[in-house]
Design an enzyme around this catalytic site. Sequence first.
Site, PDB file in Angstrom:
ATOM      1  N   TYR A  17      -4.260  -0.969  -2.294  1.00  0.00           N
ATOM      2  CA  TYR A  17      -4.355  -1.034  -0.835  1.00  0.00           C
ATOM      3  C   TYR A  17      -5.728  -1.539  -0.389  1.00  0.00           C
ATOM      4  CZ  TYR A  17      -3.444   0.660   3.974  1.00  0.00           C
ATOM      5  OH  TYR A  17      -3.235   0.754   5.324  1.00  0.00           O
ATOM      6  N   SER A  18      -6.765  -1.115  -1.086  1.00  0.00           N
ATOM      7  CA  SER A  18      -8.125  -1.515  -0.730  1.00  0.00           C
ATOM      8  C   SER A  18      -8.273  -3.032  -0.687  1.00  0.00           C
ATOM      9  CB  SER A  18      -9.124  -0.917  -1.732  1.00  0.00           C
ATOM     10  OG  SER A  18     -10.429  -1.428  -1.533  1.00  0.00           O
ATOM     11  N   ASP A  63      -7.359   0.880  12.821  1.00  0.00           N
ATOM     12  CA  ASP A  63      -6.057   1.471  12.512  1.00  0.00           C
ATOM     13  C   ASP A  63      -6.203   2.642  11.550  1.00  0.00           C
ATOM     14  OD1 ASP A  63      -4.876  -0.380  14.115  1.00  0.00           O
ATOM     15  OD2 ASP A  63      -3.793  -1.424  12.524  1.00  0.00           O
ATOM     16  N   ALA A  92      -8.028  -2.700   9.492  1.00  0.00           N
ATOM     17  CA  ALA A  92      -7.923  -3.456  10.748  1.00  0.00           C
ATOM     18  C   ALA A  92      -8.898  -2.935  11.805  1.00  0.00           C
ATOM     19  CB  ALA A  92      -6.487  -3.399  11.278  1.00  0.00           C
ATOM     20  N   ASP A 146       4.150   0.498 -10.766  1.00  0.00           N
ATOM     21  CA  ASP A 146       2.967   1.285 -10.415  1.00  0.00           C
ATOM     22  C   ASP A 146       3.320   2.471  -9.520  1.00  0.00           C
ATOM     23  OD1 ASP A 146       1.410  -0.355 -11.924  1.00  0.00           O
ATOM     24  OD2 ASP A 146       0.251  -1.208 -10.275  1.00  0.00           O
ATOM     25  N   GLY A 147       4.344   2.317  -8.666  1.00  0.00           N
ATOM     26  CA  GLY A 147       4.760   3.442  -7.825  1.00  0.00           C
ATOM     27  C   GLY A 147       5.252   4.605  -8.654  1.00  0.00           C
ATOM     28  N   ASN A 175      -5.569   6.081  -6.915  1.00  0.00           N
ATOM     29  CA  ASN A 175      -5.934   4.829  -6.242  1.00  0.00           C
ATOM     30  C   ASN A 175      -6.771   5.060  -5.000  1.00  0.00           C
ATOM     31  OD1 ASN A 175      -4.849   2.961  -7.988  1.00  0.00           O
ATOM     32  ND2 ASN A 175      -2.984   2.608  -6.814  1.00  0.00           N
ATOM     33  N   GLU A 176      -6.191   5.778  -4.021  1.00  0.00           N
ATOM     34  CA  GLU A 176      -6.917   5.966  -2.768  1.00  0.00           C
ATOM     35  C   GLU A 176      -6.304   7.045  -1.897  1.00  0.00           C
ATOM     36  OE1 GLU A 176      -3.419   4.132  -2.044  1.00  0.00           O
ATOM     37  OE2 GLU A 176      -4.912   2.723  -2.853  1.00  0.00           O
ATOM     38  N   SER A 191      -5.900  -5.251  -0.263  1.00  0.00           N
ATOM     39  CA  SER A 191      -5.106  -5.780   0.845  1.00  0.00           C
ATOM     40  C   SER A 191      -5.830  -5.628   2.173  1.00  0.00           C
ATOM     41  CB  SER A 191      -3.758  -5.056   0.912  1.00  0.00           C
ATOM     42  OG  SER A 191      -3.015  -5.257  -0.265  1.00  0.00           O
TER      43      SER A 191
END
Length: 291
Positions: free
Chosen positions: A188-189, A175, A210, A77-78, A146-147, A191
Site C-alpha cells: 500500500y505504501s 484521506d 492523498a 499475499d493476501g 506490511n502496514e 501505491s
Amino acid sequence: MKVAIFGRDVEHAGLGRLLDVVEAIGRCNAAEICFYEPFYNYIKKIQPSFNLNVATFFSDSNTLPADTGLFLTLGGDGTFLSAVPFVRQKKIPIAGINLGRLGFLTTSKIESLERLLRGDFRTERRTLLKMDYKNVPADFYPYALNEFSIQRKGPAVLELSIKVDGAPIPRYMADGVLIATATGSTAYSMSAGGPIVMPGCKVLIVVPIAPHNLNIRPLVVSDTARIDITFATRYKDATLSADNRSFSLPDASEVSFTSCPSALELVSADSDFMQALSNKLYWGADWRNSL
C-alpha cells in the site's frame, strides 16, 4: 518435521494449481502434516476424492502445534497476511507458495516444495508493527507485517496530528495516513507514493494518503521510533486497518505504533528482491533495453 498447511478460498482458475500443490504435499513422506481445518473442508468440498494423510488439524493460533517447524501458505499475499495472526510471535518460519497474482511475500516456487518440506530453507527476520490503542477489539490481532493505516469513511478528509518520538510533524489534511515497514514498502505504501525500501532496512515509513497539501511528503524514520497519531473528522469515525484486517476508530482517538521486539521468520527459499522488482513491477522496463 511438522508442517502446518494454510489456505483460503481460491478463484476457479487457480483450483488446478492448488490441488497439484496439495497432492505434492501428500506424496512427501518427510513431513508430518497439520492442516487448517476450514481449508481442508473447502478442498474436500470441491474435490471429494481428495485424500491426504493429515496427522492433526488446527483452527486458530491456540490449536496450532507449538512444535510446528514450518507454516506453509497456499495462495497469494493476501493469504499470507491472513496467516500472520496464526504464527504471531511463536518464531515459526512461514513460507508462501504463490497461487495468486503479484506475490512479494509468497516467494517460494512450487518446484521448491519438496525442499521446504525437508526443512531445507533459510529465513529472514522481518519487522512486525505493534499498535497501542486502549479500545482494541478483543479478537483483533494488534500487529501488522506490511502496514497500519487510518483512513476516512465519509467524504470529508481527516485532520491528522502526528508525533515521532514526541516531536510533532506539520499537521495536515488527507484521506488518511499509513505506517509501513520495509517489508510493506512494496504494498500500500508504494501505491500511496512511498519509497521502495530493501526488506532488511531497519526503518518505518510514514505515508500520507492523498494529502490536501502540495508540500507533504512521505517520511522515513528509524524502526526504534514511536509514532503517535490523533485525528479529527466531521464524521463519527474512521477505519483503522492492520494489513488486511480492520475496525472502526472513533473520532479523536489516539493511537501509537512501534516496532515489535519479536520479528517474523519469513522463509526466503527463492526470493530475490531486485529480481522481483523487475519481474513483478517492471522496474526500469524500457524498450531501448531490448535493442
